[in-house]
Design an enzyme around this catalytic site. Structure first.
Site, short mmCIF file in Angstrom:
data_model
loop_
_atom_site.label_atom_id
_atom_site.label_comp_id
_atom_site.label_asym_id
_atom_site.label_seq_id
_atom_site.Cartn_x
_atom_site.Cartn_y
_atom_site.Cartn_z
CB SER A 65 24.61 16.49 18.15
OG SER A 65 24.02 17.34 19.10
N1 SAM Z 1 25.48 17.38 23.94
C1 SAM Z 1 24.44 16.39 23.90
C2 SAM Z 1 24.95 15.02 23.59
O1 SAM Z 1 26.15 14.85 23.39
O2 SAM Z 1 24.13 14.10 23.59
C3 SAM Z 1 23.30 16.75 22.97
C4 SAM Z 1 22.45 17.75 23.56
S1 SAM Z 1 20.79 17.88 23.01
C5 SAM Z 1 20.96 18.34 21.32
C6 SAM Z 1 20.42 19.40 23.88
C7 SAM Z 1 20.31 19.24 25.37
O3 SAM Z 1 20.23 20.53 25.96
C8 SAM Z 1 19.05 18.50 25.82
O4 SAM Z 1 19.41 17.41 26.61
C9 SAM Z 1 18.28 19.54 26.60
O5 SAM Z 1 17.54 19.02 27.68
C10 SAM Z 1 19.39 20.45 27.08
N2 SAM Z 1 18.99 21.79 27.47
C11 SAM Z 1 18.09 22.62 26.89
N3 SAM Z 1 18.02 23.78 27.56
C12 SAM Z 1 18.91 23.70 28.59
C13 SAM Z 1 19.30 24.57 29.64
N4 SAM Z 1 18.78 25.80 29.78
N5 SAM Z 1 20.23 24.14 30.50
C14 SAM Z 1 20.78 22.90 30.39
N6 SAM Z 1 20.45 22.03 29.42
C15 SAM Z 1 19.52 22.42 28.53
#
Ligand code: SAM
Length: 216
Positions: A65
């Protein structure tokens, strides 16, 4: 100037111009953003852009992000240092490292194994011992370690997943983007001591979708 000093300079400038200038005030959050080496969480081809004012690709269609979004969401959690925090969407691990600076224990859940493994390696190489990792559908939370003082969801949810509401302690705070697949409202949920929810819709944002049983 060597590469690490250059990154440190860029990090200071990021905090001044993107974070403090936009109104983030919590000194602990500012300190953590100054300390955590964001570039180590960014894949090598994008590393020179690590401190710029936008999200970056981390592979598998996912993103780290925008720095301001990380700081703003973290500030909304009102961390004092003693909390047990659940993060859904480990991604690069950067947000988890910021949380590790500011809370007692961090439980982070990711659904893509390669991302979880990479995040774990970076976080452990930085010496954090208070981050716990799980490969799973985070819309189900992490029941074995519930309840949590704080929950942060870093992917876009169609609604607030019921398991996460159930796993938030009375008196706890959850921050989550809620809306369509492409545009959401950053939402702060406060669970009152009597269990009632107070829901505050804050500002527009755009996250990758939360995929799972209580997601998309
Ligand atoms: N917090 C992260 C960082 O600091 O880099 C950014 C996260 S990215 C915007 C969103 C993440 O959520 C992705 O890696 C995606 O694979 C994960 N994601 C999506 N659905 C999910 C779920 N149901 N459970 C766990 N992770 C999930």
């Amino acid at each position: 100037m060597d590469r690490e000093s250059l990154f440190e300079e860029q990090r200071k400038r990021m905090v001044e111009r993107q974070i403090v200038a936009r109104g983030v005030r919590d000194p602990r959050v500012i300190q953590a953003m100054l300390k955590v080496p964001r570039h180590l969480f960014v894949p090598e081809p994008y590393r020179s852009e690590a401190y710029q004012d936008h999200p970056l690709p981390i592979g598998y269609g996912q993103t780290i992000s925008q720095p301001y979004m990380v700081a703003a969401m973290t500030e909304l959690l009102e961390l004092t240092g003693d909390e047990k925090v659940l993060e859904i969407g480990t991604g690069s691990g950067y947000q988890a490292a910021i949380l590790a600076e500011l809370a007692r224990e961090v439980y982070t859940v990711e659904r893509i194994p390669e991302l979880l493994e990479r995040a774990k390696q970076v976080i452990e190489s930085l010496g954090y011992t208070n981050v716990h990792f799980k490969l799973a559908d985070g819309t189900l939370g992490w029941p074995e370690h519930a309840p949590f003082d704080r929950i942060i969801v870093t992917a876009a949810a169609p609604d607030i997943p019921q398991p996460l509401i159930d796993q938030l302690k009375p008196g706890g705070i959850m921050v989550i983007p809620v809306g369509s697949r492409y545009l959401q409202t950053l939402t702060k949920v406060i669970k009152k001591p009597n269990g009632k929810l107070q829901v505050k819709e804050l500002f527009g944002c755009a996250f990758v979708p939360l995929i799972g049983e209580f997601g998309y």
